[in-house]
Scaffold this motif. Structure first.
Motif, mmCIF file in Angstrom:
data_model
loop_
_atom_site.group_PDB
_atom_site.id
_atom_site.type_symbol
_atom_site.label_atom_id
_atom_site.label_comp_id
_atom_site.label_asym_id
_atom_site.label_seq_id
_atom_site.Cartn_x
_atom_site.Cartn_y
_atom_site.Cartn_z
ATOM 1 N N ASP A 22 7.234 84.018 65.413
ATOM 2 C CA ASP A 22 8.571 83.997 64.837
ATOM 3 C C ASP A 22 8.523 83.441 63.421
ATOM 4 O O ASP A 22 7.661 82.637 63.090
ATOM 5 N N VAL A 23 9.469 83.893 62.593
ATOM 6 C CA VAL A 23 9.575 83.433 61.211
ATOM 7 C C VAL A 23 10.912 82.711 61.072
ATOM 8 O O VAL A 23 11.944 83.253 61.450
ATOM 9 N N THR A 24 10.881 81.485 60.541
ATOM 10 C CA THR A 24 12.105 80.708 60.345
ATOM 11 C C THR A 24 12.320 80.457 58.865
ATOM 12 O O THR A 24 11.395 80.065 58.152
ATOM 13 N N ILE A 25 13.566 80.677 58.430
ATOM 14 C CA ILE A 25 13.963 80.435 57.047
ATOM 15 C C ILE A 25 15.084 79.403 57.096
ATOM 16 O O ILE A 25 16.070 79.586 57.806
ATOM 17 N N ASP A 26 14.898 78.306 56.370
ATOM 18 C CA ASP A 26 15.874 77.220 56.371
ATOM 19 C C ASP A 26 16.534 77.063 55.017
ATOM 20 O O ASP A 26 15.892 77.250 53.981
ATOM 21 N N SER A 27 17.801 76.699 55.042
ATOM 22 C CA SER A 27 18.536 76.293 53.854
ATOM 23 C C SER A 27 19.362 75.079 54.260
ATOM 24 O O SER A 27 19.403 74.736 55.439
ATOM 25 N N PRO A 28 20.011 74.431 53.322
ATOM 26 C CA PRO A 28 20.827 73.267 53.703
ATOM 27 C C PRO A 28 21.953 73.614 54.684
ATOM 28 O O PRO A 28 22.371 72.774 55.464
ATOM 29 N N ARG A 29 22.435 74.856 54.687
ATOM 30 C CA ARG A 29 23.577 75.212 55.533
ATOM 31 C C ARG A 29 23.232 76.019 56.782
ATOM 32 O O ARG A 29 23.956 75.971 57.765
ATOM 33 N N ILE A 30 22.136 76.798 56.726
ATOM 34 C CA ILE A 30 21.778 77.614 57.890
ATOM 35 C C ILE A 30 20.280 77.592 58.142
ATOM 36 O O ILE A 30 19.487 77.287 57.265
ATOM 37 N N THR A 39 13.791 91.338 65.401
ATOM 38 C CA THR A 39 15.096 91.077 65.998
ATOM 39 C C THR A 39 15.493 89.623 65.784
ATOM 40 O O THR A 39 14.649 88.762 65.530
ATOM 41 N N TRP A 40 16.796 89.376 65.866
ATOM 42 C CA TRP A 40 17.317 88.013 65.718
ATOM 43 C C TRP A 40 16.832 87.129 66.861
ATOM 44 O O TRP A 40 16.876 87.532 68.020
ATOM 45 N N ALA A 41 16.395 85.924 66.555
ATOM 46 C CA ALA A 41 16.076 84.934 67.579
ATOM 47 C C ALA A 41 17.089 83.794 67.525
ATOM 48 O O ALA A 41 17.518 83.289 68.554
ATOM 49 N N SER A 42 17.494 83.411 66.296
ATOM 50 C CA SER A 42 18.413 82.283 66.153
ATOM 51 C C SER A 42 19.092 82.332 64.792
ATOM 52 O O SER A 42 18.495 82.739 63.799
ATOM 53 N N LEU A 43 20.344 81.904 64.770
ATOM 54 C CA LEU A 43 21.108 81.731 63.536
ATOM 55 C C LEU A 43 21.959 80.484 63.747
ATOM 56 O O LEU A 43 22.917 80.501 64.505
ATOM 57 N N VAL A 44 21.555 79.385 63.113
ATOM 58 C CA VAL A 44 22.221 78.098 63.332
ATOM 59 C C VAL A 44 23.000 77.701 62.087
ATOM 60 O O VAL A 44 22.453 77.659 60.985
ATOM 61 N N GLU A 45 24.280 77.406 62.293
ATOM 62 C CA GLU A 45 25.119 76.834 61.253
ATOM 63 C C GLU A 45 24.870 75.327 61.300
ATOM 64 O O GLU A 45 25.320 74.636 62.212
ATOM 65 N N LYS A 46 24.102 74.820 60.346
ATOM 66 C CA LYS A 46 23.630 73.435 60.404
ATOM 67 C C LYS A 46 24.738 72.371 60.395
ATOM 68 O O LYS A 46 24.681 71.453 61.211
ATOM 69 N N PRO A 47 25.739 72.450 59.505
ATOM 70 C CA PRO A 47 26.750 71.388 59.497
ATOM 71 C C PRO A 47 27.448 71.206 60.849
ATOM 72 O O PRO A 47 27.725 70.088 61.270
ATOM 73 N N GLY A 49 26.092 72.415 63.701
ATOM 74 C CA GLY A 49 25.087 72.420 64.755
ATOM 75 C C GLY A 49 25.306 73.551 65.746
ATOM 76 O O GLY A 49 24.897 73.470 66.892
ATOM 77 N N ARG A 50 25.935 74.615 65.287
ATOM 78 C CA ARG A 50 26.336 75.711 66.179
ATOM 79 C C ARG A 50 25.345 76.861 66.118
ATOM 80 O O ARG A 50 25.021 77.367 65.043
ATOM 81 N N GLU A 51 24.863 77.290 67.276
ATOM 82 C CA GLU A 51 24.020 78.482 67.397
ATOM 83 C C GLU A 51 24.944 79.698 67.410
ATOM 84 O O GLU A 51 25.856 79.785 68.225
ATOM 85 N N CYS A 52 24.711 80.632 66.516
ATOM 86 C CA CYS A 52 25.577 81.808 66.379
ATOM 87 C C CYS A 52 24.947 83.073 66.953
ATOM 88 O O CYS A 52 25.526 84.150 66.862
ATOM 89 N N CYS A 53 23.778 82.956 67.528
ATOM 90 C CA CYS A 53 23.054 84.118 68.041
ATOM 91 C C CYS A 53 22.854 83.971 69.549
ATOM 92 O O CYS A 53 22.464 82.898 70.018
ATOM 93 N N ARG A 54 23.120 85.037 70.280
ATOM 94 C CA ARG A 54 22.885 84.995 71.722
ATOM 95 C C ARG A 54 21.389 84.918 71.990
ATOM 96 O O ARG A 54 20.593 85.569 71.307
ATOM 97 N N PRO A 55 20.971 84.138 72.979
ATOM 98 C CA PRO A 55 19.531 84.022 73.270
ATOM 99 C C PRO A 55 18.896 85.339 73.708
ATOM 100 O O PRO A 55 17.701 85.536 73.532
ATOM 101 N N ASP A 56 19.693 86.252 74.241
ATOM 102 C CA ASP A 56 19.155 87.533 74.699
ATOM 103 C C ASP A 56 19.395 88.659 73.688
ATOM 104 O O ASP A 56 19.287 89.840 74.021
ATOM 105 N N ALA A 57 19.684 88.304 72.443
ATOM 106 C CA ALA A 57 19.969 89.305 71.408
ATOM 107 C C ALA A 57 18.750 90.197 71.180
ATOM 108 O O ALA A 57 17.624 89.719 71.126
ATOM 109 N N THR A 58 19.019 91.483 71.031
ATOM 110 C CA THR A 58 17.928 92.432 70.776
ATOM 111 C C THR A 58 18.196 93.279 69.531
ATOM 112 O O THR A 58 17.463 94.223 69.268
ATOM 113 N N GLN A 59 19.229 92.935 68.773
ATOM 114 C CA GLN A 59 19.555 93.702 67.582
ATOM 115 C C GLN A 59 18.564 93.411 66.460
ATOM 116 O O GLN A 59 18.219 92.264 66.215
#
Length: 93
Positions: A22-30, A39-47, A49-59
């Motif tokens: 997996d490849v992770t890209i971090d910024s101060p906000r996400i 495919t998407w594995a995770s999209l976290v809104e850091k401030p 702490g909310r995960e915006c991606c379903r764990p079973d996402a296949t898009q």
């Protein structure tokens, strides 16, 4: 002895294959994590702490259009300056 030679040859060949991860890209906000298949594995809104991606996402996280045809990512790998996306069926990277 021949069995050991074949087993060692197969082991060496398999160990030479690229290891995808997996490849992770971090910024101060996400924080975005893409699976090695594009495919998407995770999209976290850091401030929040909310995960915006379903764990079973296949898009796929993106696609490319070439000559009127749409292609999804085949692989995503980390590179020195970010990440590299290879699309199935085209020579576009």
């Amino acid at each position: 002895m021949r069995t050991w030679t074949i087993a060692i040859s197969v082991l060496v060949a398999v160990s030479a294959l690229p290891v995808l991860a997996d490849v992770t890209i971090d910024s101060p906000r996400i924080s975005v994590t893409l699976r090695d298949d594009g495919t998407w594995a995770s999209l976290v809104e850091k401030p929040a702490g909310r995960e915006c991606c379903r764990p079973d996402a296949t898009q796929p996280f993106s696609s490319v259009n070439v000559a009127g045809e749409s292609y999804s990512p085949e692989s995503v790998t980390a590179s020195e300056d970010g990440f590299r996306v290879t699309f199935a069926g085209v020579d576009t990277v």
